[in-house]
Write a protein that holds these residues in place. Structure first.
Motif, PDB file in Angstrom:
ATOM      1  N   SER A 123       0.859  -1.185   0.000  1.00  0.00           N
ATOM      2  CA  SER A 123       0.000   0.000   0.000  1.00  0.00           C
ATOM      3  C   SER A 123       0.895   1.236   0.000  1.00  0.00           C
ATOM      4  CB  SER A 123      -0.928  -0.006   1.220  1.00  0.00           C
ATOM      5  OG  SER A 123      -1.731   1.148   1.237  1.00  0.00           O
ATOM      6  N   TRP A 124       1.050   1.836  -1.167  1.00  0.00           N
ATOM      7  CA  TRP A 124       1.825   3.082  -1.303  1.00  0.00           C
ATOM      8  C   TRP A 124       0.818   4.230  -1.229  1.00  0.00           C
ATOM      9  CZ3 TRP A 124       5.142  -0.250  -0.529  1.00  0.00           C
ATOM     10  CH2 TRP A 124       6.502  -0.115  -0.764  1.00  0.00           C
ATOM     11  N   LEU A 125       0.901   5.013  -0.165  1.00  0.00           N
ATOM     12  CA  LEU A 125      -0.083   6.061   0.072  1.00  0.00           C
ATOM     13  C   LEU A 125       0.227   7.293  -0.774  1.00  0.00           C
ATOM     14  CD1 LEU A 125      -0.424   5.752   3.950  1.00  0.00           C
ATOM     15  CD2 LEU A 125      -1.475   4.388   2.145  1.00  0.00           C
ATOM     16  N   GLY A 126      -0.796   8.094  -1.009  1.00  0.00           N
ATOM     17  CA  GLY A 126      -0.637   9.285  -1.828  1.00  0.00           C
ATOM     18  C   GLY A 126      -1.241   9.087  -3.203  1.00  0.00           C
ATOM     19  N   ILE A 127      -1.066  10.097  -4.054  1.00  0.00           N
ATOM     20  CA  ILE A 127      -1.687  10.037  -5.381  1.00  0.00           C
ATOM     21  C   ILE A 127      -0.595  10.057  -6.458  1.00  0.00           C
ATOM     22  CG2 ILE A 127      -3.287  11.171  -6.971  1.00  0.00           C
ATOM     23  CD1 ILE A 127      -4.757  12.272  -4.538  1.00  0.00           C
ATOM     24  N   ASP A 128      -0.103  11.211  -6.802  1.00  0.00           N
ATOM     25  CA  ASP A 128       0.870  11.304  -7.892  1.00  0.00           C
ATOM     26  C   ASP A 128       2.142  10.535  -7.585  1.00  0.00           C
ATOM     27  OD1 ASP A 128      -0.911  12.897  -9.229  1.00  0.00           O
ATOM     28  OD2 ASP A 128      -0.068  14.772  -8.468  1.00  0.00           O
ATOM     29  N   ASP A 129       2.668  10.679  -6.377  1.00  0.00           N
ATOM     30  CA  ASP A 129       3.929  10.042  -6.011  1.00  0.00           C
ATOM     31  C   ASP A 129       3.802   8.524  -6.006  1.00  0.00           C
ATOM     32  OD1 ASP A 129       6.725  10.274  -4.843  1.00  0.00           O
ATOM     33  OD2 ASP A 129       5.713   9.067  -3.303  1.00  0.00           O
ATOM     34  N   ALA A 130       2.605   8.009  -5.666  1.00  0.00           N
ATOM     35  CA  ALA A 130       2.427   6.563  -5.491  1.00  0.00           C
ATOM     36  C   ALA A 130       1.933   5.869  -6.750  1.00  0.00           C
ATOM     37  CB  ALA A 130       1.451   6.298  -4.347  1.00  0.00           C
ATOM     38  N   LEU A 131       1.400   6.625  -7.718  1.00  0.00           N
ATOM     39  CA  LEU A 131       0.750   6.009  -8.866  1.00  0.00           C
ATOM     40  C   LEU A 131       1.706   5.118  -9.654  1.00  0.00           C
ATOM     41  CD1 LEU A 131      -1.762   5.745 -10.599  1.00  0.00           C
ATOM     42  CD2 LEU A 131      -1.032   7.796 -11.855  1.00  0.00           C
ATOM     43  N   GLU A 132       2.908   5.604  -9.910  1.00  0.00           N
ATOM     44  CA  GLU A 132       3.881   4.827 -10.682  1.00  0.00           C
ATOM     45  C   GLU A 132       4.251   3.541  -9.953  1.00  0.00           C
ATOM     46  OE1 GLU A 132       8.006   5.690 -13.192  1.00  0.00           O
ATOM     47  OE2 GLU A 132       7.547   6.884 -11.401  1.00  0.00           O
ATOM     48  N   SER A 133       4.386   3.615  -8.634  1.00  0.00           N
ATOM     49  CA  SER A 133       4.742   2.427  -7.845  1.00  0.00           C
ATOM     50  C   SER A 133       3.608   1.412  -7.860  1.00  0.00           C
ATOM     51  CB  SER A 133       5.062   2.828  -6.402  1.00  0.00           C
ATOM     52  OG  SER A 133       6.192   3.678  -6.357  1.00  0.00           O
ATOM     53  N   ARG A 134       2.368   1.884  -7.743  1.00  0.00           N
ATOM     54  CA  ARG A 134       1.234   0.951  -7.753  1.00  0.00           C
ATOM     55  C   ARG A 134       1.128   0.257  -9.109  1.00  0.00           C
ATOM     56  NH1 ARG A 134      -1.521   4.851  -4.230  1.00  0.00           N
ATOM     57  NH2 ARG A 134      -2.565   5.828  -6.015  1.00  0.00           N
ATOM     58  N   GLU A 135       1.383   0.996 -10.190  1.00  0.00           N
ATOM     59  CA  GLU A 135       1.370   0.373 -11.518  1.00  0.00           C
ATOM     60  C   GLU A 135       2.475  -0.673 -11.634  1.00  0.00           C
ATOM     61  OE1 GLU A 135       1.731   3.654 -14.153  1.00  0.00           O
ATOM     62  OE2 GLU A 135      -0.405   4.199 -14.070  1.00  0.00           O
ATOM     63  N   PHE A 136       3.635  -0.378 -11.033  1.00  0.00           N
ATOM     64  CA  PHE A 136       4.738  -1.338 -11.052  1.00  0.00           C
ATOM     65  C   PHE A 136       4.352  -2.610 -10.286  1.00  0.00           C
ATOM     66  CE2 PHE A 136       8.349  -3.152  -8.743  1.00  0.00           C
ATOM     67  CZ  PHE A 136       9.161  -3.551  -9.803  1.00  0.00           C
ATOM     68  N   PHE A 137       3.752  -2.444  -9.112  1.00  0.00           N
ATOM     69  CA  PHE A 137       3.340  -3.617  -8.322  1.00  0.00           C
ATOM     70  C   PHE A 137       2.331  -4.458  -9.095  1.00  0.00           C
ATOM     71  CE2 PHE A 137       4.468  -1.199  -4.255  1.00  0.00           C
ATOM     72  CZ  PHE A 137       5.588  -1.987  -4.017  1.00  0.00           C
ATOM     73  N   ALA A 138       1.394  -3.821  -9.761  1.00  0.00           N
ATOM     74  CA  ALA A 138       0.381  -4.551 -10.522  1.00  0.00           C
ATOM     75  C   ALA A 138       1.036  -5.374 -11.628  1.00  0.00           C
ATOM     76  CB  ALA A 138      -0.640  -3.581 -11.096  1.00  0.00           C
ATOM     77  N   GLU A 139       2.007  -4.781 -12.335  1.00  0.00           N
ATOM     78  CA  GLU A 139       2.710  -5.511 -13.386  1.00  0.00           C
ATOM     79  C   GLU A 139       3.548  -6.641 -12.815  1.00  0.00           C
ATOM     80  OE1 GLU A 139       4.976  -2.649 -15.503  1.00  0.00           O
ATOM     81  OE2 GLU A 139       3.229  -1.596 -16.338  1.00  0.00           O
ATOM     82  N   ALA A 140       4.047  -6.463 -11.583  1.00  0.00           N
ATOM     83  CA  ALA A 140       4.859  -7.496 -10.933  1.00  0.00           C
ATOM     84  C   ALA A 140       4.012  -8.589 -10.306  1.00  0.00           C
ATOM     85  CB  ALA A 140       5.752  -6.852  -9.866  1.00  0.00           C
ATOM     86  N   GLY A 141       2.691  -8.433 -10.346  1.00  0.00           N
ATOM     87  CA  GLY A 141       1.805  -9.453  -9.808  1.00  0.00           C
ATOM     88  C   GLY A 141       1.598  -9.378  -8.317  1.00  0.00           C
ATOM     89  N   LEU A 142       1.902  -8.238  -7.697  1.00  0.00           N
ATOM     90  CA  LEU A 142       1.701  -8.060  -6.268  1.00  0.00           C
ATOM     91  C   LEU A 142       0.406  -7.299  -6.009  1.00  0.00           C
ATOM     92  CD1 LEU A 142       5.261  -7.100  -4.963  1.00  0.00           C
ATOM     93  CD2 LEU A 142       4.047  -9.236  -4.577  1.00  0.00           C
ATOM     94  N   ALA A 143      -0.318  -7.726  -4.996  1.00  0.00           N
ATOM     95  CA  ALA A 143      -1.545  -7.027  -4.620  1.00  0.00           C
ATOM     96  C   ALA A 143      -1.180  -5.650  -4.079  1.00  0.00           C
ATOM     97  CB  ALA A 143      -2.298  -7.820  -3.560  1.00  0.00           C
ATOM     98  N   THR A 144      -1.860  -4.615  -4.576  1.00  0.00           N
ATOM     99  CA  THR A 144      -1.536  -3.257  -4.148  1.00  0.00           C
ATOM    100  C   THR A 144      -2.805  -2.452  -3.929  1.00  0.00           C
ATOM    101  OG1 THR A 144      -0.196  -1.305  -4.695  1.00  0.00           O
ATOM    102  CG2 THR A 144      -1.329  -2.397  -6.526  1.00  0.00           C
ATOM    103  N   TYR A 145      -2.774  -1.531  -2.940  1.00  0.00           N
ATOM    104  CA  TYR A 145      -3.953  -0.780  -2.515  1.00  0.00           C
ATOM    105  C   TYR A 145      -3.541   0.652  -2.251  1.00  0.00           C
ATOM    106  CZ  TYR A 145      -5.069  -5.640  -1.491  1.00  0.00           C
ATOM    107  OH  TYR A 145      -5.235  -6.990  -1.578  1.00  0.00           O
ATOM    108  N   ASP A 146      -4.525   1.576  -2.395  1.00  0.00           N
ATOM    109  CA  ASP A 146      -4.185   2.983  -2.205  1.00  0.00           C
ATOM    110  C   ASP A 146      -4.447   3.482  -0.788  1.00  0.00           C
ATOM    111  OD1 ASP A 146      -6.910   2.913  -2.323  1.00  0.00           O
ATOM    112  OD2 ASP A 146      -7.095   4.149  -4.132  1.00  0.00           O
TER     113      ASP A 146
END
Length: 905
Positions: free
Chosen positions: A413-436
């Motif tokens: 769970s990478w909190l925030g919006i702009d700063d966290a968006l790229e990381s959440r997209e990376f986690f999704a591509e890596a197959g890890l569950a991610t939440y805002d």
């Protein structure tokens, strides 16, 4: 309905639209537009008696003028015309169709029933598979087929969505499109004339393109078929369900809308749990949860560690976890020491593990590795609060690298919006569950926990009760039937107590059938029991005695008994002059200071049949509102799980000042009640209230029961889950004189099954499993021993592994097993058989095969099929002697067997 029918329905190569038109807003116009605007490659052929073309496509006047035979027929005509269309299509060899509408084809009153009967009869007569009617149709994005009235197409994906609601179907399509979520299938059921939830679950369970299944339902019919299909599907794929009607008014509205029976929501909840499905309560959670389950491994435990660089979000996550019934991992001294050695003072020395706000990728990776190696941690939630010093993506890559090297689950769970968006997209591509947000992350983890618990319940296939338990079923049945003949549905308290005693449920000592107008006889009975006593006036017209003043407690003298009997009699005759006063009953007062008052209740749900409720009892039962429900049959594990869900369970466990109750005795009582309603189908309502429970055991203080003549020989036919079929047990003798028992396999046979396989040679294992195997994993063994008796059967032979001398005690072992897997339509049953290698040539193979053939014949199964490797000549010879057709399939290098046990008419 077989697999070929569903293949034509949902994966057709050509489509005919009966009632196609260019009239704006008509179902035939909308459907043609959707079919032609997609990427479906097959021909779409409109049929209309008066039009030359529709949507630019040549239109055919009648079905028999179609240039080729379509695999799928879509009906956009009035419902009354369907029987004729189905008859015409069947002449062309069409076996599948969908009847669509926008609500215009509903009928009211008798006409609808006549039309329904005609449609259902036509489907049956022509072996036609019909989806609907009155539905929006379906979409198969993998072949670009939009055979629906929906306003948009769906993207391809691995999730199937099945909806009982047209409006929600359209809403979910919109929602999923905005989120970029794709589907393997989107299906609406409509009025379910022929295809029900169970049929679709069976189809989707076999569909290789479907990874998870989402259901929206309001009501179900055919509860046993639904439960059987759901249990079979949930063993292999996540099944998530949203059900409306959680409130009484909402449930009533849903039932009225669907035209089905109103079932209790808590019973639906118990059914979903028992079937291994996961219930969620809104669309957001539905898709969040399916993504969580898709991106995580099965949990090995429920203890969560939280790793973060911000204290407050970490504490919020911990609160959400604990308040949601989750478990926060307690870090051991050894783990804490390793963390201190690696991180120094830069951590919080507790879970949640809070790092410095500027913790870099190395700190995160080090802490995560140590947590994942800790035996007290089952999963880790990694969180990050945005800071200006360290890029979030850099830390995300480090977390993903560590996660790839572990078998435990890592949620992010990478909190925030702009700063966290790229990381959440990376986690999704890596197959890890991610939440805002932390709350969403914890909700995802708790869904995994509940799914794990439901899967454990799914694997429970209860036996009736331990073999040493032998209730006096004959006496209990005679009491019930005599009572029904004498006074109707309501048994007296003493009669109910007699039934409970026959099932070894302890009841309070009492004297019954005392004359209503002979106070001295009542007094003498009280003196025989010993004071103090309770006095109860029995009447078939009074259900709740205490509410009507028909109970007096703590009577400690003869005069008190006389006064209570006289007063009670006069009061009831004044208040209820029509009530029949049958007798007095005197009970000895049972006072146990630490005893808990509990409730055990059997009610008949209109959808799922008999269910068992348990909770806090006594005079404040309704006020406490502490009741949980379970579907019978129960075993000790399922009974314990039911008890654990109640609020009173905390009190039953005891404390430093008060000893705990005997929970095993409570659970055994629940199992006995489960067996009682299986054995005596006349009982449709039973209440024990209170059931006293303390450290010395349990006893029933008061109970009442309602019964009526039953159409079924056994209550097992009324249950939504088929119980262990004890009636199929039998004894036989091997050629060497050994006595063996043939019986259905049970969950507790798992340890003996490991021992059984150890005495099977490598060649025999290869003949059975078609490959060289070692020890089976626990999950595979569980599937072999914990079966759904409604669609699978396995008979085992239990007996001594050698011929014993007279008087010698020999250990009983599993000597052989035969099983048959039946398809959902009960047409074909595929058999497999395995005998201990040191028990061959004793006639056991023939005995077991004869047993499974007789069983399939009794179930109405059409044929038994099987196959064996070319080298397995012994099996081929046995099959021939039993009447199977045997032939060689040289392509697959196997023998194939077929035996028709119930020829089709």
């Amino acid at each position: 309905m077989n697999a070929a029918c569903f293949k034509q329905l949902f994966n057709p190569t050509s489509v005919a639209v009966i009632g196609a038109t260019d009239e704006p807003g008509h179902p035939g116009q909308i459907l043609m537009k959707n079919l032609l605007s997609g990427t479906f490659l097959g021909p779409v052929m409109p049929v209309h008696p008066e039009l030359a073309s529709v949507a630019g496509e040549e239109c055919y006047k009648t079905i028999d003028t179609l240039p080729l035979t379509p695999e799928l027929a879509c009906f956009c005509t009035p419902l009354a015309e369907l029987p004729a269309h189905i008859a015409e299509l069947s002449k062309r060899g069409v076996r599948a169709g969908v009847a669509l509408s926008l609500g215009a084809f509903r009928y009211a009153g008798g006409a609808s029933q006549e039309v329904k009967r005609a449609v259902v009869q036509a489907c049956k007569e022509h072996e036609f598979c019909l989806l609907g009617p009155n539905c929006l149709g379906f979409i198969n994005p993998s072949i670009g087929l939009n055979a629906s009235l929906a306003h948009r197409h769906a993207k391809p994906g691995k999730v199937a969505f099945v909806s009982q609601s047209d409006s929600l179907f359209a809403t979910v399509l919109d929602w999923a499109s905005s989120k970029g979520i794709g589907f393997s299938h989107c299906i609406t059921l409509g009025d379910r004339y022929q295809i029900h939830f169970g049929h679709l679950l069976d189809f989707l369970a076999r569909d290789p393109n479907t990874r998870a299944i989402l259901l929206y339902l309001e009501t179900i019919t055919h509860a046993r078929a639904f439960m059987s299909a759901a249990r079979a599907t949930a063993r292999n794929k996540p099944v998530l369900v949203v059900k409306s009607g959680r409130s009484t008014e909402g449930a009533r509205a849903a039932a009225a809308h669907s035209g089905s029976f109103l079932g209790a929501d808590d019973v639906y909840d118990a059914a979903f749990r028992r079937a291994g499905m996961l219930r969620v309560f809104d669309i957001d959670t539905l898709f969040d949860t399916v993504e969580t389950l898709a991106r995580t491994r099965p949990l090995r435990g429920e203890r969560l560690a939280i790793l973060t660089n911000g204290g407050s979000p970490g504490f919020m996550a911990a609160d959400a976890l604990l308040l949601g019934g989750g478990q926060l991992a307690r870090l051991s001294a050894e783990t804490s020491r390793h963390l201190t050695d690696a991180l120094g003072c830069d951590w919080s020395s507790a879970n949640p593990l809070v790092l410095r706000s500027d913790a870099d990728a190395d700190k995160y990776a080090t802490a995560l590795k140590l947590l994942l190696n800790a035996p007290e941690v089952d999963a880790v939630l990694v969180m990050r609060v945005p800071t200006s010093k360290i890029p979030g993506l850099e830390i995300a890559k480090a977390v993903a690298a560590v996660s790839r090297k572990t078998k435990r689950n890592v949620l992010t769970s990478w909190l925030g919006i702009d700063d966290a968006l790229e990381s959440r997209e990376f986690f999704a591509e890596a197959g890890l569950a991610t939440y805002d947000t932390p709350e969403k992350a914890i909700r995802g983890f708790l869904s995994m926990v509940q799914y794990r618990r439901n899967q454990e319940l799914l694997m429970e296939t209860p036996t009736s009760l331990p073999e040493t338990y032998n209730p006096d079923t004959f006496h209990a049945r005679e009491v019930v039937r005599t009572a029904i003949e004498a006074q109707g549905p309501l048994l007296t308290g003493p009669e109910t107590m007699e039934v409970l005693k026959a099932y070894s449920i302890p009841v309070v000592d009492m004297r019954v059938d005392l004359p209503v107008d002979d106070d001295e006889t009542v007094v003498r009975a009280a003196q025989d029991l010993g004071f103090p006593v309770a006095l109860k006036l029995d009447s078939p017209d009074i259900m709740r005695k205490s509410h009507m003043g028909a109970v007096a407690l703590d009577l400690d003298t003869p005069e008190a008994v006389r006064h209570a009997a006289r007063t009670m009699r006069e009061r009831i005759r004044a208040v209820l002059p029509e009530a029949r006063l049958t007798s007095f009953a005197v009970q000895r007062m049972m006072r146990r200071a630490a005893a808990h008052e509990l409730l055990v209740e059997v009610v008949n749900d209109p959808v799922f049949g008999p269910v068992i409720r348990f909770g806090q009892g006594g005079s404040r039962t309704d006020l406490a509102g502490d009741r949980q429900v379970a579907l019978p049959p129960l075993n000790m594990h399922l009974a314990r799980e039911l008890v654990s869900r109640t609020k009173v369970h905390t009190l039953l466990k005891g404390s430093r000042d008060f000893p705990g109750a005997d929970i095993d005795a409570i659970c055994l009582t629940l199992c006995k009640i489960s067996q009682l309603i299986i054995d005596i189908p006349e009982i449709f309502e039973l209440e024990i209230n209170p059931l006293f429970a303390d450290s010395r055991g349990v006893f029933a203080l008061d109970a009442h029961c309602s019964a009526a003549r039953a159409d079924h020989a056994t209550g097992a036919d009324l249950l939504s889950i088929r119980p262990y079929p004890r009636e199929l047990e039998e004894c036989t003798t091997l050629r060497d004189g050994r006595q063996v028992t043939l019986r259905p396999i049970r969950p507790e046979d798992e340890p003996a099954h490991y021992d059984f396989l150890e005495h099977v040679s490598a060649d025999d294992k290869r003949f059975r499993f078609f490959s060289n195997i070692g020890e089976l994993p626990r999950m595979e063994m569980t599937k072999l021993t914990q079966i759904d008796y409604d669609r699978e059967m396995a008979f085992i032979a239990k007996g001594p592994d050698r011929l014993c001398a007279p008087g010698e005690s020999c250990e009983i072992k599993t000597l052989g097993v035969v099983r048959a897997m039946t398809d959902p339509e009960n047409r074909d049953a595929e058999f497999a058989i395995l005998i201990r290698s040191d028990c061959k040539r004793l006639g056991l193979g023939r005995i077991l095969m004869d047993k499974i053939i007789r069983y399939c014949r009794s179930r109405g199964t059409h044929r038994i099929i099987g196959q064996a490797l070319f080298m397995n000549n012994a099996m081929a010879g046995l099959a021939e002697r039993l009447g199977f057709q045997v032939w060689k399939d040289y392509d697959d290098e196997v023998y194939k067997f077929e035996l028709e046990v119930n020829p089709e008419q």
